[in-house]
Scaffold this motif. Sequence first.
Motif, short mmCIF file in Angstrom:
data_model
loop_
_atom_site.label_atom_id
_atom_site.label_comp_id
_atom_site.label_asym_id
_atom_site.label_seq_id
_atom_site.Cartn_x
_atom_site.Cartn_y
_atom_site.Cartn_z
N ARG A 1 -18.30 29.48 68.87
CA ARG A 1 -16.95 30.08 69.26
C ARG A 1 -17.35 31.49 68.68
O ARG A 1 -16.82 31.74 67.34
N THR A 2 -17.89 32.40 69.26
CA THR A 2 -18.36 33.49 68.88
C THR A 2 -17.50 34.94 69.27
O THR A 2 -17.56 35.94 68.60
N THR A 3 -16.46 34.69 70.03
CA THR A 3 -15.59 35.56 70.62
C THR A 3 -14.21 35.20 70.24
O THR A 3 -13.81 34.14 70.19
N PRO A 4 -13.21 36.33 70.07
CA PRO A 4 -11.79 35.97 70.03
C PRO A 4 -11.43 35.08 71.27
O PRO A 4 -10.50 34.15 70.87
N GLU A 5 -11.58 35.31 72.35
CA GLU A 5 -11.34 34.45 73.23
C GLU A 5 -11.51 32.85 73.29
O GLU A 5 -10.89 32.00 73.45
N SER A 6 -12.92 32.68 72.81
CA SER A 6 -13.21 31.31 72.67
C SER A 6 -12.85 30.56 71.50
O SER A 6 -12.85 29.45 71.36
N LYS A 7 -12.16 31.53 70.54
CA LYS A 7 -11.59 30.66 69.41
C LYS A 7 -10.02 30.24 69.78
O LYS A 7 -9.86 29.78 68.74
N ARG A 8 -9.48 30.89 70.70
CA ARG A 8 -8.24 30.49 71.11
C ARG A 8 -7.85 28.96 71.47
O ARG A 8 -9.02 28.43 71.86
N ASP A 9 -6.99 28.61 71.09
CA ASP A 9 -6.39 27.18 71.52
C ASP A 9 -5.68 27.29 72.92
O ASP A 9 -4.56 27.82 72.96
N GLU A 10 -6.43 26.63 73.99
CA GLU A 10 -5.65 26.79 75.22
C GLU A 10 -4.96 25.49 75.62
O GLU A 10 -4.63 25.20 76.72
N GLY A 11 -4.76 24.57 74.45
CA GLY A 11 -4.27 23.40 74.82
C GLY A 11 -2.69 23.51 74.51
O GLY A 11 -2.01 24.52 74.41
N PHE A 12 -1.94 22.28 74.51
CA PHE A 12 -0.47 22.13 74.14
C PHE A 12 -0.20 22.43 72.58
O PHE A 12 -1.00 22.06 71.95
N ILE A 13 0.63 23.28 72.23
CA ILE A 13 0.85 23.44 70.95
C ILE A 13 2.38 23.56 70.46
O ILE A 13 3.10 23.89 71.21
N VAL A 14 2.57 22.64 69.47
CA VAL A 14 3.73 22.41 69.07
C VAL A 14 4.26 23.55 68.48
O VAL A 14 3.54 24.48 67.42
#
Length: 374
Positions: free
Chosen positions: A203-216
């Motif tokens: 997880r080396t980029t801001p995009e790769s560190k984002r949570d793309e799943g469902f978030i409460v």
Amino acid sequence: MVAMGGGPEVPSRGDSKELLLCVLPWPQKSSEKMMNEIRDEFPNLDLQYVQEKYEKRSDRGTMVLPEEIYKHAHVLATLHWLPPKASAVPELDLIQFFSAGTNHVAHHPIYKDSTIPLTTASGVHGPQISEWVIMMHLVHSHNYIPLYEAQKRKEWEGVAGRSVRDAVGQRVGVLGYGSIGRQVARVAKAMGMNVIAYTASPRTTPESKRDEGFIVPGTGDPDGSIPSAWYNGLDKKSLHEFLKQEIDLLVLCVPLTKDTTHFISTDEFSVLEKSNPHGTYIANISRGGIINQAALIKALETKQISGAALDVTDPEPLPSDDPLWSAPNCLITPHVSGNTAVYAERAFQVLRENLRRRMDGKKLVNQVDRKRGY
């Protein structure tokens, strides 16, 4: 929907409607609000509900439904139950599981031999499980068990309460930085703890560190900004580099796959012992098979780690004569950390989001990669 004779009714649908079949263990009334919202938003869906009833854990998913109930289903919402094979549901193009993972159906023909998209309810468990993790850590770090035992003996004895090590400055290692791990990180940081994360891939980029799943809403770490450092890999060398970071609280959040089975064993306990003079406390809320249980018992008995909190074991239920029950500094709960009064409501929210994406032809949330196992 239940017929007068006690069995599920055969769905009656208009030809222009698609069938959304829900086979879930909760009473239909508990989910009526969300189901009505889905009916209002998707008038093209005919929503039918069957309550899956079972007395023992081993009975989950074994309920037999008449073929007429499910053969015309386009979407299936389920926790355990599946049709016998893909050919029995030729129109099915989405299975929404109300569980965080799908390892419990990994050997089912629909999982192994079909390409029907599978999605999970990953993301709905973060608030309640993170509270369980922090609760167990505080019980341990504040020496609450001996204080409670003194209360039962009606003894005013405060010695056990003097050796408290508060959370500020302690390091939390989150092994598996998904929705649960991210909420653990959020709460831990609010307590003044330092968080480091471990993931299978970099997880080396801001995009790769984002949570793309469902978030409460209001929870988690959506942009992945909380960890002070990230580690990655499925090999032992990479894992050991992470475990060397003087971790005070190690939280196991990884899915159970062939790569993560017994991921934590004798060598890993040795690494933890050498890296932290205070001792590492381990909380496992993923699956019991992540830890080599015999090695864990030995690590507890020899004080290689300071203790363990386990909501999962191998096997489950844990047999009454299993030595884990009496291992020192070990707290065990019967796989309940993910329970909450709003579980079904949150899972239906994931289903509703995927119904929207299905209608718009967009990428589904929490879609399972069968090769990866999650």
